[in-house]
Design a protein around this motif. Structure first.
Motif, PDB file in Angstrom:
ATOM      1  N   ARG A 113       0.837  -1.208   0.000  1.00 51.10           N
ATOM      2  CA  ARG A 113       0.000   0.000   0.000  1.00 51.10           C
ATOM      3  C   ARG A 113       0.875   1.262   0.000  1.00 51.10           C
ATOM      4  NH1 ARG A 113      -5.172   1.517   0.678  1.00 51.10           N
ATOM      5  NH2 ARG A 113      -5.539   3.571   1.541  1.00 51.10           N
ATOM      6  N   THR A 114       1.930   1.268   0.789  1.00 48.65           N
ATOM      7  CA  THR A 114       2.823   2.421   0.840  1.00 48.65           C
ATOM      8  C   THR A 114       3.452   2.676  -0.524  1.00 48.65           C
ATOM      9  OG1 THR A 114       3.292   2.090   3.188  1.00 48.65           O
ATOM     10  CG2 THR A 114       4.927   3.339   1.909  1.00 48.65           C
ATOM     11  N   LEU A 115       3.995   1.637  -1.142  1.00 51.65           N
ATOM     12  CA  LEU A 115       4.645   1.798  -2.443  1.00 51.65           C
ATOM     13  C   LEU A 115       3.647   2.190  -3.525  1.00 51.65           C
ATOM     14  CD1 LEU A 115       7.166  -1.168  -2.358  1.00 51.65           C
ATOM     15  CD2 LEU A 115       7.658   1.273  -2.106  1.00 51.65           C
ATOM     16  N   LEU A 116       2.497   1.527  -3.539  1.00 46.17           N
ATOM     17  CA  LEU A 116       1.489   1.848  -4.555  1.00 46.17           C
ATOM     18  C   LEU A 116       0.979   3.269  -4.389  1.00 46.17           C
ATOM     19  CD1 LEU A 116      -0.413  -1.557  -4.643  1.00 46.17           C
ATOM     20  CD2 LEU A 116       0.976  -0.573  -6.485  1.00 46.17           C
ATOM     21  N   THR A 117       0.758   3.700  -3.160  1.00 42.88           N
ATOM     22  CA  THR A 117       0.299   5.068  -2.911  1.00 42.88           C
ATOM     23  C   THR A 117       1.321   6.072  -3.415  1.00 42.88           C
ATOM     24  OG1 THR A 117      -1.057   4.424  -1.023  1.00 42.88           O
ATOM     25  CG2 THR A 117      -0.354   6.737  -1.125  1.00 42.88           C
ATOM     26  N   GLU A 118       2.599   5.835  -3.115  1.00 40.37           N
ATOM     27  CA  GLU A 118       3.636   6.755  -3.568  1.00 40.37           C
ATOM     28  C   GLU A 118       3.684   6.835  -5.089  1.00 40.37           C
ATOM     29  OE1 GLU A 118       8.462   7.229  -3.499  1.00 40.37           O
ATOM     30  OE2 GLU A 118       7.499   6.357  -1.738  1.00 40.37           O
ATOM     31  N   LEU A 119       3.655   5.696  -5.753  1.00 37.75           N
ATOM     32  CA  LEU A 119       3.726   5.690  -7.212  1.00 37.75           C
ATOM     33  C   LEU A 119       2.495   6.332  -7.844  1.00 37.75           C
ATOM     34  CD1 LEU A 119       5.139   2.099  -7.684  1.00 37.75           C
ATOM     35  CD2 LEU A 119       6.311   4.244  -8.298  1.00 37.75           C
ATOM     36  N   ILE A 120       1.340   6.063  -7.305  1.00 40.02           N
ATOM     37  CA  ILE A 120       0.087   6.535  -7.895  1.00 40.02           C
ATOM     38  C   ILE A 120      -0.196   8.000  -7.541  1.00 40.02           C
ATOM     39  CG2 ILE A 120      -2.428   6.222  -7.887  1.00 40.02           C
ATOM     40  CD1 ILE A 120      -1.768   3.184  -7.241  1.00 40.02           C
ATOM     41  N   ASP A 121      -0.098   8.323  -6.247  1.00 44.38           N
ATOM     42  CA  ASP A 121      -0.528   9.633  -5.759  1.00 44.38           C
ATOM     43  C   ASP A 121       0.596  10.537  -5.294  1.00 44.38           C
ATOM     44  OD1 ASP A 121      -3.339   9.097  -6.086  1.00 44.38           O
ATOM     45  OD2 ASP A 121      -3.193   7.784  -4.339  1.00 44.38           O
ATOM     46  N   GLY A 122       1.787  10.009  -5.162  1.00 37.58           N
ATOM     47  CA  GLY A 122       2.919  10.788  -4.697  1.00 37.58           C
ATOM     48  C   GLY A 122       3.294  10.428  -3.274  1.00 37.58           C
ATOM     49  N   PRO A 123       4.453  10.895  -2.834  1.00 33.43           N
ATOM     50  CA  PRO A 123       4.958  10.559  -1.501  1.00 33.43           C
ATOM     51  C   PRO A 123       4.013  11.026  -0.400  1.00 33.43           C
ATOM     52  CG  PRO A 123       6.681  11.543  -2.833  1.00 33.43           C
ATOM     53  CD  PRO A 123       5.399  11.713  -3.593  1.00 33.43           C
ATOM     54  N   ALA A 124       3.884  10.185   0.599  1.00 28.72           N
ATOM     55  CA  ALA A 124       3.081  10.511   1.774  1.00 28.72           C
ATOM     56  C   ALA A 124       3.722   9.821   2.967  1.00 28.72           C
ATOM     57  CB  ALA A 124       1.641  10.028   1.592  1.00 28.72           C
ATOM     58  N   GLY A 125       3.518  10.348   4.124  1.00 36.12           N
ATOM     59  CA  GLY A 125       4.059   9.699   5.309  1.00 36.12           C
ATOM     60  C   GLY A 125       5.511  10.053   5.545  1.00 36.12           C
TER      61      GLY A 125
ATOM     62  N   ILE B  30      10.148   7.704  -5.608  1.00 40.76           N
ATOM     63  CA  ILE B  30      10.225   8.997  -6.283  1.00 40.76           C
ATOM     64  C   ILE B  30      10.665  10.073  -5.295  1.00 40.76           C
ATOM     65  CG2 ILE B  30       8.522   8.335  -8.004  1.00 40.76           C
ATOM     66  CD1 ILE B  30       6.452   9.996  -6.588  1.00 40.76           C
ATOM     67  N   ASN B  31      11.094  11.191  -5.808  1.00 41.80           N
ATOM     68  CA  ASN B  31      11.528  12.296  -4.961  1.00 41.80           C
ATOM     69  C   ASN B  31      10.341  12.957  -4.278  1.00 41.80           C
ATOM     70  OD1 ASN B  31      14.250  11.984  -5.730  1.00 41.80           O
ATOM     71  ND2 ASN B  31      13.867  13.156  -7.598  1.00 41.80           N
ATOM     72  N   ARG B  32      10.555  13.414  -3.066  1.00 41.92           N
ATOM     73  CA  ARG B  32       9.471  14.007  -2.271  1.00 41.92           C
ATOM     74  C   ARG B  32       8.780  15.157  -2.997  1.00 41.92           C
ATOM     75  NH1 ARG B  32       7.187  13.270   2.019  1.00 41.92           N
ATOM     76  NH2 ARG B  32       8.735  11.928   2.964  1.00 41.92           N
ATOM     77  N   ASP B  33       9.505  15.939  -3.780  1.00 44.83           N
ATOM     78  CA  ASP B  33       8.924  17.109  -4.435  1.00 44.83           C
ATOM     79  C   ASP B  33       8.289  16.794  -5.789  1.00 44.83           C
ATOM     80  OD1 ASP B  33      11.377  16.574  -5.618  1.00 44.83           O
ATOM     81  OD2 ASP B  33      11.857  18.682  -5.943  1.00 44.83           O
ATOM     82  N   GLU B  34       8.237  15.533  -6.158  1.00 45.89           N
ATOM     83  CA  GLU B  34       7.634  15.147  -7.437  1.00 45.89           C
ATOM     84  C   GLU B  34       6.241  14.575  -7.232  1.00 45.89           C
ATOM     85  OE1 GLU B  34      10.205  12.484  -9.540  1.00 45.89           O
ATOM     86  OE2 GLU B  34      11.872  13.883  -9.521  1.00 45.89           O
ATOM     87  N   PRO B  35       5.372  14.804  -8.197  1.00 43.47           N
ATOM     88  CA  PRO B  35       4.031  14.232  -8.072  1.00 43.47           C
ATOM     89  C   PRO B  35       4.073  12.738  -8.374  1.00 43.47           C
ATOM     90  CG  PRO B  35       4.252  15.266 -10.203  1.00 43.47           C
ATOM     91  CD  PRO B  35       5.527  15.546  -9.445  1.00 43.47           C
ATOM     92  N   GLY B  36       3.064  12.051  -7.937  1.00 46.73           N
ATOM     93  CA  GLY B  36       2.901  10.662  -8.354  1.00 46.73           C
ATOM     94  C   GLY B  36       2.435  10.624  -9.801  1.00 46.73           C
TER      95      GLY B  36
END
Length: 156
Positions: free
Chosen positions: A9-21, A27-33
């Protein structure tokens, strides 16, 4: 097993929607998913080939949405939706305007979030299904990276 599902869930969320948590894993924190990137594109940009014979961003979106729909069908109880998968057809795309492009993004969003939620559901994992779930993260990351490179080419 819950720890593995939480990691998905963490990896999929980051890839789809961007970094969270607390961390960034892919991906880089300043980049969108992926969905954030796609929201910045017009239908014209999404349908431009980066070079002759290369796939467009819209084709990548169509293909990835199709792949995720198969995973969602499997997660929903269908025994083997992959047996009749039309991978070649998943890349085909008619000409699209801005409305069709927005619909294509919405379809990807629906399938991606459904899959992210599906990996959280209790289930018996075997080697094949767990490998497929892990591969889904790599598959999304691959296409997201390809789309980012195509954006650079079509906006250059």
């Amino acid at each position: 097993m819950q720890m593995v599902q939480d990691a998905f869930r963490t990896l999929l969320t980051e890839l789809i929607d961007g970094p969270a948590g607390f961390g960034c894993w892919v991906i880089n924190r300043d980049e969108p998913g992926m969905l954030g990137l796609l929201a910045t594109l017009s239908a014209d940009e999404a349908t431009q080939s980066p070079s002759p014979g290369r796939k467009t961003i819209a084709a990548h979106v169509r293909h990835l949405s199709y792949a995720l729909s198969l995973l969602n069908r499997w997660a929903g109880g269908e025994e083997n939706p992959f047996a009749t998968a039309d991978w070649e057809g998943s890349w085909r795309l008619d000409a699209i305007d801005d409305d069709a492009w927005q619909a294509l993004i919405a379809q990807l969003e629906t399938e991606a979030h459904a899959w992210r939620d599906a990996v959280q559901q209790p289930r018996e994992w075997d080697e094949l299904s767990l490998t497929g779930a892990i591969a889904s993260c790599a598959h999304i990351a691959y296409h997201f990276g390809a789309m980012k490179q195509i954006v650079l080419a079509v906006r250059h």
